[in-house]
Every structure is written in C-alpha cells, then in structure tokens.
Design a protein around this motif. Structure first.
Motif, short mmCIF file in Angstrom:
data_model
loop_
_atom_site.label_atom_id
_atom_site.label_comp_id
_atom_site.label_asym_id
_atom_site.label_seq_id
_atom_site.Cartn_x
_atom_site.Cartn_y
_atom_site.Cartn_z
N LEU A 153 -9.09 -2.08 1.20
CA LEU A 153 -9.62 -3.32 0.61
C LEU A 153 -10.06 -4.21 1.77
O LEU A 153 -9.37 -4.29 2.79
N TYR A 154 -11.21 -4.86 1.56
CA TYR A 154 -11.67 -5.78 2.62
C TYR A 154 -12.47 -6.86 1.91
O TYR A 154 -13.60 -6.64 1.53
N GLU A 155 -11.81 -8.01 1.66
CA GLU A 155 -12.47 -9.08 0.92
C GLU A 155 -12.78 -10.24 1.87
O GLU A 155 -11.92 -10.65 2.65
N VAL A 190 -1.24 -5.10 5.51
CA VAL A 190 -2.16 -6.18 5.12
C VAL A 190 -2.47 -7.06 6.32
O VAL A 190 -1.57 -7.46 7.06
N LEU A 234 -6.61 -4.57 3.34
CA LEU A 234 -5.48 -3.65 3.12
C LEU A 234 -5.84 -2.35 3.81
O LEU A 234 -6.96 -1.83 3.64
N ALA A 245 -13.89 2.52 5.26
CA ALA A 245 -13.18 3.24 4.20
C ALA A 245 -12.75 4.63 4.69
O ALA A 245 -11.64 5.08 4.45
N VAL A 264 -4.50 -10.60 7.07
CA VAL A 264 -5.17 -11.77 6.52
C VAL A 264 -5.66 -12.60 7.70
O VAL A 264 -4.91 -12.86 8.63
N VAL A 301 -10.64 -13.53 5.50
CA VAL A 301 -10.66 -12.11 5.18
C VAL A 301 -9.26 -11.65 4.78
O VAL A 301 -8.26 -12.13 5.32
N VAL A 302 -9.23 -10.76 3.79
CA VAL A 302 -8.00 -10.06 3.43
C VAL A 302 -8.31 -8.58 3.47
O VAL A 302 -9.28 -8.14 2.85
N CYS A 309 -9.38 1.97 5.39
CA CYS A 309 -9.41 0.61 4.85
C CYS A 309 -9.49 0.70 3.32
O CYS A 309 -10.41 1.31 2.77
N ARG A 363 0.08 -10.99 9.03
CA ARG A 363 0.09 -9.54 8.81
C ARG A 363 1.42 -9.13 8.23
O ARG A 363 2.46 -9.71 8.60
N PHE A 364 1.37 -8.19 7.33
CA PHE A 364 2.65 -7.69 6.82
C PHE A 364 2.48 -6.29 6.26
O PHE A 364 1.37 -5.81 6.04
N ARG A 365 3.63 -5.63 6.09
CA ARG A 365 3.58 -4.32 5.45
C ARG A 365 4.04 -4.49 4.00
O ARG A 365 4.98 -5.24 3.72
N VAL A 366 3.35 -3.80 3.14
CA VAL A 366 3.62 -3.93 1.70
C VAL A 366 4.91 -3.19 1.34
O VAL A 366 5.14 -2.06 1.81
#
Lengths: 100, 100
Positions: free
Chosen positions: B37-39, B4, B55, B31, B6, B52-53, B35, B90-93
C-alpha cells in the motif's frame, strides 16, 4: 475521497498488549461502515505506544464510526490504559504509485 | 511481518502539487518488491506538507526499495521541493480488527 487517520496512542507502562488486544478485536461493523484498512502496531523505539493506521472511504465515514456503540465501548475500555500522550495525523488521499 | 512507514514531507510554498506528482507516478517495481500500500495525500491544516502511508511486506523490503534506481531518482527529483521539515513514524503490524 479516501481518508487516512494515523494515530499514536501512549499507554501506561506494561499496558501496551492490553490496548493492542482491544484495538484488534474483530469488528465487522467497521468494514460495513466504510473502513478499508485498520492496522495496529508497535515498535521497539516506543515501548509505551500503540500505533494505528486507518483508511476510510471518507472522512464522514470515520467520524460516524466514533458514534458506534461498539467503538464507544472500546474507547471507554481503553481509556484507563492510556498515558495521555497522543499524536497522529490525518489526510485525504490524492493518489498512489501503485495504481493509475 | 507487515511494516508501516508514515511520513510527513514539508514542501516549499507552492511546491506541494509538484511533489505529489512525483510521489504518485506509477511504479510497478514498488509492488514487485513488496509494497502492499502506498497512499499519498494532503490536508487543509498543513498546506505545505505531503503525507504518505506505506505498507510493506517487511522492513527489509522497505529498506531495499531505497536502493532502487527509480526511487533514488525520485528522491533526488523531490529534494529541491522540500522545506526540510520532516516527520513520521514506523511500526510493525501486530493485528487488525478487520481480519482474524
């Protein structure tokens, strides 16, 4: 309008995994009330922090979730693990390069 | 492992919508290279910022995206709009309450 909530939750040393376990506990009710995405994560740079990114169908849906018994129970369960250092941001989505 | 990103992008006064237009320009290649998700969004509290967020299927996929011609072109197009105030995390899920 989709609402994004990003949070950084500081935890007491050694308590990160315990908080991750609480936040990742399966919760169908979140989806039922409008949670579209809820990702929990960590990074190496901040070993005493847990990160969340949430997408909600609206800000109201997110606000309403905080009144749910299951969410309130999880929050009170998590409180003793927290260091008090919190951060994050919130915004409403206006678009994405991944969709028209 | 899902990654992720952000970001908070400070913009010069009055330039927010212009940056939103660049960031939300349709991009199938994002995509294609991972990618998920890109909000892009805004909020009332910070009128001179765009959020922006993202994934990504991995941190490597995100890193690789920064080498794409289309991404580099968008970054150089956006640079004159930026105030220089940047933030993010930034982080890993590691999990989600919305899935087992």
């Amino acid at each position: 309008m989709t609402f994004v909530n990003v949070g950084t939750l500081g935890v007491l040393p050694g308590k990160r995994d315990e908080l991750v376990a609480i936040l990742t506990r399966r919760s169908q009710v979140l989806a039922d009330i409008g949670c579209q995405l809820y990702e929990v994560g960590i990074n190496e740079a901040e070993p005493d922090a847990v990160f969340v990114v949430e997408l909600w169908e609206s800000e109201d849906a997110h606000t309403a979730s905080l009144q749910l018994d299951s969410v309130r129970a999880a929050i009170s369960e998590a409180m003793p693990l927290l260091s008090g250092k919190m951060g994050g941001l919130r915004f409403r989505v206006v678009g994405s390069p991944l969709r028209d």
